[in-house]
Design a protein around this motif. Structure first.
Motif, PDB file in Angstrom:
ATOM      1  N   TYR A  11      -4.648  -3.310  65.890  1.00 17.87           N
ATOM      2  CA  TYR A  11      -3.642  -2.401  65.318  1.00 17.87           C
ATOM      3  C   TYR A  11      -4.076  -0.931  65.308  1.00 17.87           C
ATOM      4  O   TYR A  11      -3.435  -0.105  64.668  1.00 17.87           O
ATOM      5  CB  TYR A  11      -3.271  -2.866  63.915  1.00 17.87           C
ATOM      6  CG  TYR A  11      -2.678  -4.258  63.903  1.00 17.87           C
ATOM      7  CD1 TYR A  11      -1.366  -4.480  64.315  1.00 17.87           C
ATOM      8  CD2 TYR A  11      -3.447  -5.357  63.530  1.00 17.87           C
ATOM      9  CE1 TYR A  11      -0.832  -5.745  64.330  1.00 17.87           C
ATOM     10  CE2 TYR A  11      -2.924  -6.641  63.540  1.00 17.87           C
ATOM     11  CZ  TYR A  11      -1.612  -6.829  63.940  1.00 17.87           C
ATOM     12  OH  TYR A  11      -1.093  -8.090  63.960  1.00 17.87           O
ATOM     13  N   SER A  13      -7.043   0.742  64.291  1.00 19.12           N
ATOM     14  CA  SER A  13      -8.068   1.410  63.468  1.00 19.12           C
ATOM     15  C   SER A  13      -9.457   1.303  64.104  1.00 19.12           C
ATOM     16  O   SER A  13     -10.220   2.277  64.079  1.00 19.12           O
ATOM     17  CB  SER A  13      -8.059   0.889  62.035  1.00 19.12           C
ATOM     18  OG  SER A  13      -8.188  -0.483  61.991  1.00 19.12           O
ATOM     19  N   THR A  14      -9.770   0.165  64.705  1.00 13.93           N
ATOM     20  CA  THR A  14     -11.087   0.027  65.363  1.00 13.93           C
ATOM     21  C   THR A  14     -11.157   0.976  66.565  1.00 13.93           C
ATOM     22  O   THR A  14     -12.182   1.617  66.811  1.00 13.93           O
ATOM     23  CB  THR A  14     -11.310  -1.442  65.807  1.00 13.93           C
ATOM     24  OG1 THR A  14     -10.988  -2.293  64.711  1.00 13.93           O
ATOM     25  CG2 THR A  14     -12.746  -1.683  66.234  1.00 13.93           C
ATOM     26  N   ILE A  51     -12.103  -7.292  61.645  1.00 14.88           N
ATOM     27  CA  ILE A  51     -12.294  -8.605  61.000  1.00 14.88           C
ATOM     28  C   ILE A  51     -10.914  -9.180  60.751  1.00 14.88           C
ATOM     29  O   ILE A  51     -10.067  -8.521  60.128  1.00 14.88           O
ATOM     30  CB  ILE A  51     -13.023  -8.452  59.655  1.00 14.88           C
ATOM     31  CG1 ILE A  51     -14.405  -7.836  59.849  1.00 14.88           C
ATOM     32  CG2 ILE A  51     -13.044  -9.771  58.894  1.00 14.88           C
ATOM     33  CD1 ILE A  51     -15.575  -8.730  59.739  1.00 14.88           C
TER      34      ILE A  51
HETATM   35  C1  LIG Z   1      -3.896 -11.238  60.118  1.00 14.30           C
HETATM   36  C2  LIG Z   1      -4.933 -10.354  59.458  1.00 14.30           C
HETATM   37  C3  LIG Z   1      -6.041 -10.934  58.853  1.00 14.30           C
HETATM   38  C4  LIG Z   1      -7.010 -10.122  58.256  1.00 14.30           C
HETATM   39  N1  LIG Z   1      -8.094 -10.711  57.676  1.00 14.30           N
HETATM   40  C5  LIG Z   1      -8.988  -9.941  57.024  1.00 14.30           C
HETATM   41  C6  LIG Z   1     -10.106 -10.539  56.382  1.00 14.30           C
HETATM   42  O1  LIG Z   1     -10.322 -11.745  56.436  1.00 14.30           O
HETATM   43  N2  LIG Z   1     -10.953  -9.722  55.690  1.00 14.30           N
HETATM   44  C7  LIG Z   1     -10.771  -8.364  55.636  1.00 14.30           C
HETATM   45  O2  LIG Z   1     -11.561  -7.675  54.975  1.00 14.30           O
HETATM   46  N3  LIG Z   1      -9.737  -7.760  56.266  1.00 14.30           N
HETATM   47  C8  LIG Z   1      -8.859  -8.518  56.960  1.00 14.30           C
HETATM   48  N4  LIG Z   1      -7.802  -7.938  57.602  1.00 14.30           N
HETATM   49  C9  LIG Z   1      -7.698  -6.461  57.613  1.00 14.30           C
HETATM   50  C10 LIG Z   1      -8.196  -5.894  58.962  1.00 14.30           C
HETATM   51  O3  LIG Z   1      -9.575  -6.148  59.135  1.00 14.30           O
HETATM   52  C11 LIG Z   1      -7.938  -4.389  58.989  1.00 14.30           C
HETATM   53  O4  LIG Z   1      -6.535  -4.186  58.877  1.00 14.30           O
HETATM   54  C12 LIG Z   1      -8.474  -3.715  60.223  1.00 14.30           C
HETATM   55  O5  LIG Z   1      -8.397  -2.308  60.030  1.00 14.30           O
HETATM   56  C13 LIG Z   1      -7.697  -4.112  61.490  1.00 14.30           C
HETATM   57  O6  LIG Z   1      -8.304  -3.510  62.611  1.00 14.30           O
HETATM   58  P1  LIG Z   1      -7.410  -2.997  63.878  1.00 14.30           P
HETATM   59  O7  LIG Z   1      -6.472  -1.935  63.330  1.00 14.30           O
HETATM   60  O8  LIG Z   1      -8.398  -2.421  64.822  1.00 14.30           O
HETATM   61  O9  LIG Z   1      -6.705  -4.186  64.426  1.00 14.30           O
HETATM   62  C14 LIG Z   1      -6.840  -8.705  58.243  1.00 14.30           C
HETATM   63  C15 LIG Z   1      -5.729  -8.138  58.868  1.00 14.30           C
HETATM   64  C16 LIG Z   1      -4.781  -8.947  59.480  1.00 14.30           C
HETATM   65  C17 LIG Z   1      -3.601  -8.311  60.153  1.00 14.30           C
END
Ligand SMILES: Cc1cc2nc3c(=O)[nH]c(=O)nc-3n(C[C@H](O)[C@H](O)[C@H](O)COP(=O)(O)O)c2cc1C
Length: 173
Positions: A11, A13-14, A51
């Motif tokens: 999404y 942020s990474t 994560i």
């Molecule tokens: C389906 C889903 C499951 C997630 N599970 C966790 C989790 O187990 N632990 C946590 O700390 N954050 C969790 N998150 C939050 C993500 O780690 C966080 O939104 C992160 O910034 C997403 O990275 P991205 O934007 O690069 O995809 C989850 C988010 C989603 C959408």
């Protein structure tokens, strides 16, 4: 020294953290989904991973590339809702290849969750998870989303890279 950043996220942020680190270090940035993403050409790697459901999303790629990643200098940054904690360290240790875990320096960064970007099914899952979550802060994050993006949180990573570069220059003279 030839360094590069390889990230896994869905999404944005990474990717954003990877790009900030790329700007600060001059390292190229690759999404692991990109077929050009080949870590074998580099001697210093920064691996970034979101994560999802308590696991690093980069885990399969790390296992597939185990032989290449072994014995290279590495930093791993995770991006999650949860902040730095023993709980997060346990999730990382349980999902990163065991052989590589002692070789990486792990830095925990906090990301963003925007419910408007999620599908209906995922929003329902997070809503149920928020009802079951006993931690009030983390329950609120699951229910309403959050934005913990913080550019300055990459500073320890940039400092490690600078340190590595200066050690390398010192040993070359
Ligand atoms: C389906 C889903 C499951 C997630 N599970 C966790 C989790 O187990 N632990 C946590 O700390 N954050 C969790 N998150 C939050 C993500 O780690 C966080 O939104 C992160 O910034 C997403 O990275 P991205 O934007 O690069 O995809 C989850 C988010 C989603 C959408």
């Amino acid at each position: 020294m030839k360094g590069a950043i390889f990230f896994s996220g869905k999404y944005g942020s990474t990717k954003q953290y990877a790009e900030w680190i790329g700007d600060a270090t001059g390292f190229p940035v690759f999404d692991i989904k990109d077929p050009q993403a080949n870590p074998s050409q580099y001697d210093f790697l920064i691996l970034g991973s979101s994560i999802v459901y308590y696991k690093l999303t980069i885990r399969k790629w790390a296992r597939t590339n185990l032989d290449i990643l072994k014995d290279k200098s590495k930093i791993l940054f995770s991006v999650s809702g949860a902040g730095p904690s023993d709980k997060l360290n346990r999730w990382v240790a349980a999902s990163f290849p065991t052989e590589l875990m002692p070789q990486v320096k792990h830095i925990a960064l906090r990301g963003r969750l925007d419910h408007s970007k999620l599908g209906w099914g995922l929003r329902q899952i997070l809503w149920v998870a928020s009802l079951l979550n006993r931690d009030p802060d983390s329950s609120k994050d699951e229910r309403y989303g959050f934005d913990y993006m913080d550019k300055s949180s990459i500073d320890p990573i940039v400092q490690m890279v600078d340190q590595y570069k200066s050690n390398e220059n010192a040993s070359a003279t």
